[in-house]
Design an enzyme around this catalytic site. Structure first.
Site, PDB file in Angstrom:
ATOM      1  N   ARG A  94     -12.707  -4.139   5.968  1.00 39.39           N
ATOM      2  CA  ARG A  94     -11.260  -3.616   5.185  1.00 39.39           C
ATOM      3  C   ARG A  94     -11.157  -3.667   3.453  1.00 39.39           C
ATOM      4  O   ARG A  94     -11.775  -2.727   1.992  1.00 39.39           O
ATOM      5  CB  ARG A  94      -9.880  -3.146   5.473  1.00 39.39           C
ATOM      6  CG  ARG A  94      -9.586  -1.652   4.251  1.00 39.39           C
ATOM      7  CD  ARG A  94      -7.729  -1.992   5.013  1.00 39.39           C
ATOM      8  NE  ARG A  94      -7.790  -1.013   6.437  1.00 39.39           N
ATOM      9  CZ  ARG A  94      -7.189   0.470   5.994  1.00 39.39           C
ATOM     10  NH1 ARG A  94      -7.244   0.310   4.706  1.00 39.39           N
ATOM     11  NH2 ARG A  94      -7.682   0.641   7.481  1.00 39.39           N
ATOM     12  N   GLU A 151       1.311   1.221   2.359  1.00 33.31           N
ATOM     13  CA  GLU A 151       0.136   0.423   1.243  1.00 33.31           C
ATOM     14  C   GLU A 151      -0.026   1.070  -0.022  1.00 33.31           C
ATOM     15  O   GLU A 151      -0.298   0.255  -0.789  1.00 33.31           O
ATOM     16  CB  GLU A 151      -0.601   0.063   3.055  1.00 33.31           C
ATOM     17  CG  GLU A 151      -0.653  -0.997   3.783  1.00 33.31           C
ATOM     18  CD  GLU A 151      -1.504  -0.640   4.923  1.00 33.31           C
ATOM     19  OE1 GLU A 151      -1.435  -1.961   4.763  1.00 33.31           O
ATOM     20  OE2 GLU A 151      -2.351  -0.013   5.220  1.00 33.31           O
TER      21      GLU A 151
END
Length: 779
Positions: free
Chosen positions: A325, A730
């Site tokens: 990621r 997030e």
């Protein structure tokens, strides 16, 4: 699914897209919210303590536990040979993380044995009495040490490539190479890890666990016990914070408690104190980013080559998807025509790092913003102008494809930034700051406006699914259970709003119950910002099924067409008759209508080929921007965050109050990561920042003195998510990059903005001061 599916039609207190208080807010502020340590312990409950390694890397030569066993209150001392199933709690299936060490320890603080005693104090005191002999082995605890020792990768690295970076990077007029260090971060949840195991008959055991992933705890407990998953039930009502730190790290405590409970046939609780929790549980990965970027005189990026090396710890844990990621977000909000990105998930002799809010994305994005900053100083331009020049374009522009070959279809970053640039008065304030700095010998100011583009979905495709269970009882009350966990973020409230809105009833009718593997199986972790997306849709699916049956009942019983049945606020219109909701439900019950349903949802469109570095790992992107202004003292390095303005995209918000709270909290936590929170290991491999006395999280006084947060109210998810909303957990975390960039500008002012300060994170006052002195010396 039609866009109008979730449109609000009434003014019930349970509807979506309006602010509702957190279901446990009143309990949080009065101290009456029940956490696992508050549960009334069964009679005879025992308590666990851990025997930990005091070496970073060593062979275990001998262990003498006689003094431990003889200590007051000790009932049993567990070693690896006592584990009835498998001595393994590795979350990735690589079997590289023993529950208890056997012949070798690989980080300082690794559990070697567990003490079970009548009281927690007795267990902890006894655990310190072991005599262990070691044969020390070479160790390294940081990225540079791992590189120097040719450390192996804990998992296969990933590479992303598009275009011809090897040949094109040398063709642009300008080129910059450099590297930066990005520190890790301790989760610092208020509630430490805890597990309470209660033995059942035969092979059964019930575990209360402070975990974001009850199904993984279920699997791990079954794994170490050598039983099937159906013998283990895991329950979680709420956590006192998680932030990713309770996605995999709770496995060991639940497993130890369950083994002891089954062995001794008594309830067993494990609760480490703060020092132990910080020493033996994983953290955010710290990174070293090496970058090579080519660009033209205007500042337009031509090619990027970057390597993201990470301190992963002694085992894989979630380092693979975390470093993946990081590469997915190395582009930040910018189009790279030619790009080559590589991860290096390096083994170190430290606790294995794990998930943390953003899951590697923040580290990738910080590296991308450093590239922008380098270009800005090399071309003597405002970094915001370089950002805007390199933004992804709209469809058809030829500038929409990411390094992993997903097209950015929903790009709104330019509008977000433009609106914030105007509302924050960025241009005038930047000029005023430049003027101020020119006449201020000690205090210098900086300002930065940075964007966020964050992909939403688990990169492991199988995790993008959820289940839910909805019952309507004959009195009209509703029972809701789903696979998501509540850690203070308001997930339970949002999903309850979905159910209440579907039936057009007040939210007070919806009873939110503890997440349990016994009701909804095979749940995914509450992580990747997907809690509301997945569980909201699963709950809607269950409620929709019941609603369809109720409509069919009304059509049949009242002999009207479907169009004559309408759910109003706490009542149902059937033809010309209006029936109270509870009366209607009672009539359906007597007509034997099934008033229970299991819902399910899986995210569409996504697919990913890691080996090829191609696919669509994300369902959509969430966007945002922040403008922060800071002041630094060039004699001490101390600083203040004077003002922050945020404009953030949550689509069509399910609950604006909760979403704004998440944005504010995410920003402050991100600010802590990039400024004050510093992890430090000594030369013996001991974590020295293992308590509030040595690890500095942001205080209330550290928040921006002026803090303006707004939702982009015009935004709406292009994909048919629940209520056309977007994830909020997030993405706001990375808004704090604006603070790091503002500090960088303030530092750069001492050299007349001619040199990129290359400020590493966390930008502690010490680092700010050293950067100031370094630039002064260059002048």
């Amino acid at each position: 699914m039609d866009k109008s599916t979730f449109e609000t039609k009434s003014v019930v207190d349970g509807r979506m897209h309006v602010s509702q208080k957190h279901d446990s807010a009143h309990k949080h502020v009065t101290g009456s919210a029940e956490y696992i340590d508050d549960i009334q312990e069964p009679v005879g409950t025992l308590h666990g303590g851990l025997g930990l390694s005091d070496r970073a890397h060593a062979e275990i030569v001998s262990i003498d536990l006689s003094a431990v066993k003889a200590s007051p209150g000790v009932v049993w001392v567990m070693i690896a040979n006592d584990i009835p199933g498998f001595n393994d709690v590795a979350s990735t299936g690589q079997h590289d993380e023993p529950l208890l060490a056997v012949t070798e320890v690989q980080f300082h603080g690794q559990p070697i044995f567990a003490v079970i005693a009548e009281t927690r104090d007795q267990a902890r005191r006894a655990a310190k009495l072991a005599r262990i002999e070691y044969n020390d082995l070479p160790h390294w605890t940081d990225i540079d040490g791992a590189r120097e020792n040719d450390a192996p990768n804990v998992i296969e690295p990933m590479t992303l490539r598009r275009g011809e970076p090897e040949t094109e990077i040398g063709k642009a007029p300008l080129r910059v190479q450099g590297h930066m260090y990005i520190g890790g971060q301790e989760h610092f949840y208020l509630e430490s890890h805890i597990a309470l195991a209660i033995p059942g008959e035969d092979d059964e055991v019930t575990v209360w666990s402070s975990t974001q992933h009850p199904s993984e705890v279920q699997h791990m407990v079954a794994h170490v016990l050598g039983v099937s998953n159906n013998a283990v039930e895991v329950k979680t009502r709420r956590m006192g914070g998680g932030f990713g730190g309770k996605e995999t790290q709770g496995n060991q405590f639940a497993a130890l408690a369950a083994i002891a409970a089954k062995k001794l046939k008594r309830a067993v609780k494990f609760r480490p104190d703060r020092d132990e929790d910080m020493s033996i549980t994983g953290k955010r990965h710290d990174f070293r980013v090496d970058y090579d970027v080519a660009f033209d005189e205007e500042g337009r990026i031509h090619a990027v080559d970057a390597t993201y090396a990470a301190r992963c710890g002694f085992s894989a844990d979630l380092s693979g998807p975390v470093t993946d990621r990081a590469l997915f977000h190395a582009d930040s909000s910018y189009y790279y025509p030619h790009v080559h990105l590589t991860s290096r998930p390096l083994k170190t002799h430290t606790v294995s790092n794990t998930a943390f809010r953003g899951f590697g994305g923040p580290q990738g994005m910080v590296g991308g913003e450093r590239i922008i900053e380098e270009i800005a100083y090399a071309t003597a331009k405002d970094p915001l102008d370089i950002r805007k020049l390199n933004f992804y374009g709209q469809r058809g522009s030829g500038r929409t494809v990411t390094p992993y070959h997903q097209e950015v279809e929903d790009n709104i970053i330019a509008r977000i930034v433009e609106e914030l640039e105007t509302s924050s008065d960025y241009r005038a304030r930047r000029q005023a700051i430049i003027d101020f700095n020119a006449n201020s010998p000690v205090i210098r100011k900086g300002i930065a406006l940075t964007p966020v583009k964050f992909g939403i979905s688990f990169t492991m495709t199988a995790y993008n699914q959820a289940g839910a269970l909805v019952h309507i009882y004959s009195d009209g009350s509703i029972h809701l259970n789903h696979g998501g966990t509540e850690m203070g973020q308001g997930l339970y409230t949002k999903v309850a709003q979905v159910v209440a809105d579907t039936f057009q009833v007040d939210i007070e009718r919806v009873k939110i119950t503890a997440t349990t593997t016994g009701k909804v199986p095979n749940t995914s972790a509450t992580a990747a910002s997907s809690g509301s997306d997945l569980n909201g849709m699963a709950a809607y699916d269950a409620a929709r099924q019941i609603k369809e049956r109720l409509i069919e009942f009304a059509v049949r019983q009242w002999k009207v067409g479907r169009e004559k049945v309408e759910f109003l606020a706490n009542r149902v219109r059937i033809g010309s008759e209006i029936v109270p909701f509870d009366t209607f439900i009672r009539a359906a019950y007597y007509d034997r209508v099934q008033l229970s349903a299991a819902g399910f949802y899986k995210t569409p469109k996504i697919h990913w080929d890691r080996k090829a570095g191609r696919g669509r790992p994300f369902y959509y992107f969430a966007y945002g921007a922040a403008c922060s202004e800071v002041s630094i003292d060039t004699l001490t390095g101390e600083y203040l965050v004077d003002r922050t303005d945020i404009l953030h995209d949550v689509g069509k918000s399910l609950n604006p109050a909760i979403d704004i709270g998440q944005i504010e909290g995410g920003f402050v936590q991100g600010m802590g990561w990039l400024t004050t929170e510093e992890l430090w290991w000594d030369d013996r491999g001991r974590l020295r920042t293992h308590a509030p006395s040595t690890y500095k999280i942001p205080l209330a006084s550290d928040r921006p003195k002026v803090f303006n947060v707004k939702l982009a109210e015009w935004a709406e998810n292009a994909e048919p998510t629940i209520g056309r909303s977007k994830a909020v957990g997030e993405p706001p975390f990375m808004l704090a990059i604006s603070v790091l960039e503002a500090l960088s500008m303030a530092v750069a002012s001492v050299a007349d903005y001619s040199v990129c300060p290359r400020l590493d994170a966390p930008a502690t006052p010490e680092r700010v001061l050293m950067a100031v002195e370094r630039l002064k010396a260059m002048g």
